[in-house]
Scaffold this motif. Structure first.
Motif, PDB file in Angstrom:
ATOM      1  N   GLU A 105       0.827  -1.219   0.000  1.00 37.48           N
ATOM      2  CA  GLU A 105       0.000   0.000   0.000  1.00 37.48           C
ATOM      3  C   GLU A 105       0.855   1.261   0.000  1.00 37.48           C
ATOM      4  O   GLU A 105       0.394   2.342  -0.398  1.00 37.48           O
ATOM      5  N   TRP A 110      -1.578   3.466  -2.167  1.00 35.52           N
ATOM      6  CA  TRP A 110      -2.927   2.944  -2.358  1.00 35.52           C
ATOM      7  C   TRP A 110      -3.958   3.512  -1.395  1.00 35.52           C
ATOM      8  O   TRP A 110      -5.091   3.759  -1.733  1.00 35.52           O
ATOM      9  N   MET A 111      -3.544   3.634  -0.133  1.00 33.75           N
ATOM     10  CA  MET A 111      -4.523   3.987   0.897  1.00 33.75           C
ATOM     11  C   MET A 111      -3.809   4.605   2.084  1.00 33.75           C
ATOM     12  O   MET A 111      -2.589   4.628   2.146  1.00 33.75           O
ATOM     13  N   LEU A 163      -9.506   0.884  -2.031  1.00 32.21           N
ATOM     14  CA  LEU A 163      -8.457   1.769  -2.536  1.00 32.21           C
ATOM     15  C   LEU A 163      -8.997   3.173  -2.761  1.00 32.21           C
ATOM     16  O   LEU A 163     -10.097   3.351  -3.292  1.00 32.21           O
ATOM     17  N   ALA A 168      -5.854   3.469  -9.042  1.00 31.03           N
ATOM     18  CA  ALA A 168      -5.372   2.267  -8.342  1.00 31.03           C
ATOM     19  C   ALA A 168      -6.378   1.132  -8.467  1.00 31.03           C
ATOM     20  O   ALA A 168      -6.012  -0.020  -8.721  1.00 31.03           O
ATOM     21  N   ARG A 169      -7.671   1.472  -8.300  1.00 32.24           N
ATOM     22  CA  ARG A 169      -8.702   0.441  -8.422  1.00 32.24           C
ATOM     23  C   ARG A 169      -8.717  -0.154  -9.827  1.00 32.24           C
ATOM     24  O   ARG A 169      -8.811  -1.369 -10.009  1.00 32.24           O
ATOM     25  N   ASP A 205      -3.928  -7.159   2.241  1.00 29.34           N
ATOM     26  CA  ASP A 205      -4.851  -6.222   2.880  1.00 29.34           C
ATOM     27  C   ASP A 205      -4.319  -5.850   4.264  1.00 29.34           C
ATOM     28  O   ASP A 205      -4.237  -6.700   5.150  1.00 29.34           O
TER      29      ASP A 205
END
Length: 273
Positions: A105, A110-111, A163, A168-169, A205
């Motif tokens: 990530e 990403w997040m 995301l 990114a998605r 995740d």
């Protein structure tokens, strides 16, 4: 108080006698002898050393790569510096080694990060100690992600939905489907309890990864656990660090801090070779 797994500061001093002449200062820290990166190049680590080192990482968790982890002859570990594992690839251009230990990530921003970015780093370092070579050795940030997904499998649709970026998605949804590998087959000659730790750490995740507190309770670390020593440090006050001050003001503040610092009497064990 300071976490025992974070490098201490015995003293700080300057030979400059006035603020006008203030230019250099010196930090006095425990002598550790080597770092984990060098140690892994010199020898394959025994099972008990790996257990003890990973246990100490989890107790003093921050942003990690092997070169930031100092070790003395008693296999005691100290974290030297922070901030590398959470920086995006654009901030770390050319710094290849750090990329190998960064959470997915972080690599593609990403997040929002949680503390499990650090758990990913511990998992990468632990895997390297067990295998004798880096687990995810990407040549650039996209190749790094490809190497990771060969083991973790491609993200689920549920993960993709978390995301923050549309790009990114879209990128994640465009990836060819790769199944998650069974880590017990990747680490077939490794203690199953050690592999069980990696299975909880190396998850794509971040919300599914084990926390440091949960990881410390896994059977792999039972013989080293001292729960009363697994302390949570007081939150550091960043308010001064984040203030907008001139160079002259920062210089004055630093000089004052040095003059008012109270030296710590070192433990003989900390300074022994």
């Amino acid at each position: 108080f300071c976490l025992p797994q974070v490098i201490g500061l015995f003293d700080v001093f300057t030979a400059d006698l006035s603020l006008d002449k203030f230019h250099d200062f010196y930090l006095v820290m425990p002598f550790m002898g080597t770092d984990l990166g060098r140690l892994m190049k010199l020898q394959r680590l025994s099972e008990d050393k790996i257990q003890y080192l990973v246990y100490q990482m989890l107790k003093g968790l921050k942003d990690l790569k092997p070169g930031n982890l100092a070790i003395n002859q008693d296999c005691e570990l100290k974290i030297l510096d922070f901030g590398l594992a959470r920086q995006a690839d654009s901030e770390m251009t050319g710094y290849v080694v750090t990329r190998w230990y960064r959470a997915p990530e972080v690599i593609l921003s990403w997040m929002h990060y949680t503390q499990t970015v650090d758990i990913w780093s511990v998992g990468c370092i632990m895997a390297e100690m067990l295998q004798g070579k880096p687990l995810f050795k990407g040549s650039d940030h996209l190749n790094q992600l490809t190497e990771i997904m060969k083991v973790t499998g491609t993200p689920t649709q549920e993960f993709a939905a978390k995301l923050v970026s549309d790009d990114a998605r879209g990128y994640v949804k465009s990836l060819p489907k790769v199944e998650k590998k069974d880590l017990h087959s990747v680490f077939s000659t490794t203690n199953p309890q050690a592999v069980a730790v990696l299975e909880r750490m190396l998850l794509l995740d971040p919300e599914s990864r084990v926390s440091a507190e949960e990881a410390l309770m896994l059977p792999y670390f039972t013989e080293f656990r001292e729960p009363e020593e697994e302390t949570v440090p007081q939150q550091y006050d960043h308010s001064l660090d984040n203030t907008d001050q001139s160079l002259a003001q920062w210089k004055r503040h630093t000089f004052t801090e040095i003059l008012t610092f109270k030296p710590v009497v070192p433990d003989s064990k900390e300074t022994a070779l």
